[in-house]
Write an enzyme that holds these catalytic residues in place. Structure first.
Site, mmCIF file in Angstrom:
data_model
loop_
_atom_site.group_PDB
_atom_site.id
_atom_site.type_symbol
_atom_site.label_atom_id
_atom_site.label_comp_id
_atom_site.label_asym_id
_atom_site.label_seq_id
_atom_site.Cartn_x
_atom_site.Cartn_y
_atom_site.Cartn_z
ATOM 1 N N ARG A 25 0.809 -1.232 0.000
ATOM 2 C CA ARG A 25 0.000 0.000 0.000
ATOM 3 C C ARG A 25 0.839 1.277 0.000
ATOM 4 O O ARG A 25 0.393 2.332 0.440
ATOM 5 C CB ARG A 25 -0.978 0.026 1.172
ATOM 6 C CG ARG A 25 -2.027 -1.063 1.123
ATOM 7 C CD ARG A 25 -2.936 -0.852 -0.042
ATOM 8 N NE ARG A 25 -4.162 -1.635 0.086
ATOM 9 C CZ ARG A 25 -4.930 -1.933 -0.919
ATOM 10 N NH1 ARG A 25 -4.618 -1.546 -2.127
ATOM 11 N NH2 ARG A 25 -6.008 -2.639 -0.735
ATOM 12 N N LYS A 65 3.319 1.536 -5.018
ATOM 13 C CA LYS A 65 4.196 0.908 -6.017
ATOM 14 C C LYS A 65 3.509 0.717 -7.358
ATOM 15 O O LYS A 65 4.055 1.078 -8.390
ATOM 16 C CB LYS A 65 4.671 -0.476 -5.536
ATOM 17 C CG LYS A 65 5.432 -0.523 -4.269
ATOM 18 C CD LYS A 65 5.798 -1.956 -3.910
ATOM 19 C CE LYS A 65 4.644 -2.908 -3.810
ATOM 20 N NZ LYS A 65 3.705 -2.692 -2.731
ATOM 21 N N SER A 66 2.332 0.125 -7.347
ATOM 22 C CA SER A 66 1.646 -0.164 -8.607
ATOM 23 C C SER A 66 1.261 1.126 -9.321
ATOM 24 O O SER A 66 1.401 1.224 -10.545
ATOM 25 C CB SER A 66 0.411 -1.032 -8.366
ATOM 26 O OG SER A 66 0.802 -2.310 -7.917
ATOM 27 N N ALA A 120 -0.516 -9.753 -14.872
ATOM 28 C CA ALA A 120 -1.016 -9.902 -13.502
ATOM 29 C C ALA A 120 -0.744 -11.317 -13.015
ATOM 30 O O ALA A 120 -1.204 -12.279 -13.624
ATOM 31 C CB ALA A 120 -2.516 -9.610 -13.466
ATOM 32 N N HIS A 161 -7.179 -1.975 -9.267
ATOM 33 C CA HIS A 161 -6.103 -1.957 -10.272
ATOM 34 C C HIS A 161 -6.699 -1.812 -11.670
ATOM 35 O O HIS A 161 -6.215 -1.035 -12.484
ATOM 36 C CB HIS A 161 -5.259 -3.238 -10.196
ATOM 37 C CG HIS A 161 -4.240 -3.224 -9.113
ATOM 38 N ND1 HIS A 161 -2.899 -3.157 -9.375
ATOM 39 C CD2 HIS A 161 -4.360 -3.266 -7.764
ATOM 40 C CE1 HIS A 161 -2.230 -3.165 -8.231
ATOM 41 N NE2 HIS A 161 -3.090 -3.235 -7.240
ATOM 42 N N ARG A 181 -7.918 1.735 -12.631
ATOM 43 C CA ARG A 181 -6.865 2.734 -12.874
ATOM 44 C C ARG A 181 -6.244 2.616 -14.257
ATOM 45 O O ARG A 181 -5.699 3.582 -14.769
ATOM 46 C CB ARG A 181 -5.741 2.580 -11.845
ATOM 47 C CG ARG A 181 -6.034 3.096 -10.489
ATOM 48 C CD ARG A 181 -4.753 3.256 -9.681
ATOM 49 N NE ARG A 181 -3.844 2.139 -9.767
ATOM 50 C CZ ARG A 181 -3.696 1.201 -8.834
ATOM 51 N NH1 ARG A 181 -4.442 1.237 -7.757
ATOM 52 N NH2 ARG A 181 -2.823 0.241 -8.979
ATOM 53 N N GLU A 236 -3.327 -12.767 -17.257
ATOM 54 C CA GLU A 236 -3.318 -13.249 -15.871
ATOM 55 C C GLU A 236 -2.702 -14.636 -15.853
ATOM 56 O O GLU A 236 -3.317 -15.602 -16.303
ATOM 57 C CB GLU A 236 -4.741 -13.290 -15.308
ATOM 58 C CG GLU A 236 -5.379 -11.926 -15.188
ATOM 59 C CD GLU A 236 -6.809 -11.978 -14.665
ATOM 60 O OE1 GLU A 236 -7.459 -13.046 -14.763
ATOM 61 O OE2 GLU A 236 -7.276 -10.946 -14.168
ATOM 62 N N ASP A 275 3.095 -7.310 -12.424
ATOM 63 C CA ASP A 275 2.644 -6.936 -11.080
ATOM 64 C C ASP A 275 2.054 -8.164 -10.405
ATOM 65 O O ASP A 275 0.944 -8.563 -10.742
ATOM 66 C CB ASP A 275 1.627 -5.821 -11.179
ATOM 67 C CG ASP A 275 1.377 -5.097 -9.863
ATOM 68 O OD1 ASP A 275 1.915 -5.525 -8.825
ATOM 69 O OD2 ASP A 275 0.641 -4.103 -9.867
#
EC number: 2.7.1.156
Length: 191
Positions: A11, A14-15, A32, A51, A54, A63, A81
């Site tokens: 939190r 970073k992302s 992902a 995520h 955004r 994924e 990520d």
């Protein structure tokens, strides 16, 4: 091409910072590595959805824990990520009940990941978590995760062109910081 590592605590931003590094790109592959949003965990699902909200709609999403082929065949920048969820997925596949087998699987998969990062034909931004800034876990599986992610982070940092540490929403550029050597040089005794 090049690799940027973005690391820091949970939190910390970073992302968001990693996404910002690629914001000027029309097309990005968002790689992902975490569990899917529909796995029955509402809090996890909200993390995944935040995520997704955004990211620009033009960014593609893959994924998977099988990141090597995606990195090697990419034709647009990749945002991976994150390494922590990737490592968890690799150990999930090997089994948390046999940590020796998990370590062996990690050795093989980490070597593949590092090779794929070196060979990637595009810019790759890698997000990871810094763990181990506090207590040593009381379980063997917790220590395995903490130790292996620390080793993986150091290895990726060693090959990265840029390294950013994100703490409390602030970005520190560690790119010019010296690397810790793998081992100490032999000591000579003066007679």
């Amino acid at each position: 091409m090049s690799v940027t590592l973005v690391t820091g605590p949970v939190r910390s931003g970073k992302s968001r910072h990693a996404e910002q590094l690629l914001a000027d790109q029309a097309v990005v592959t968002y790689l992902a590595t975490g569990r899917r949003a529909d796995d029955g965990d509402p809090e996890w699902a909200e993390r995944v959805h935040s995520h997704r909200r955004r990211r620009p709609e033009a960014w593609g999403v893959v994924e998977t824990v099988d990141v090597e082929p995606v990195l090697r065949s990419a034709d647009a920048p990749v945002l991976l990520d994150c390494l922590g969820t990737w490592l968890t997925g690799v150990v999930d596949e090997a089994g948390w009940d046999d940590l020796d087998a998990a370590r062996a699987a990690l050795r093989e998969r980490v070597a593949g990941l590092l090779g794929a990062l070196r060979a990637a034909p595009v810019h790759v931004v890698v997000v990871t978590n810094e763990v181990g800034w506090s207590l040593v876990p009381t379980t063997a599986s917790g220590r395995l995760f903490q130790d292996e992610l620390g080793r993986l982070n150091a290895a990726v940092s060693g090959l990265a062109n840029r390294v950013h540490l994100v703490v409390a929403g602030r970005v520190l550029d560690l790119t010019a910081a010296p690397l810790v050597p793998d081992h100490l040089p032999p000591r000579t005794l003066d007679a």
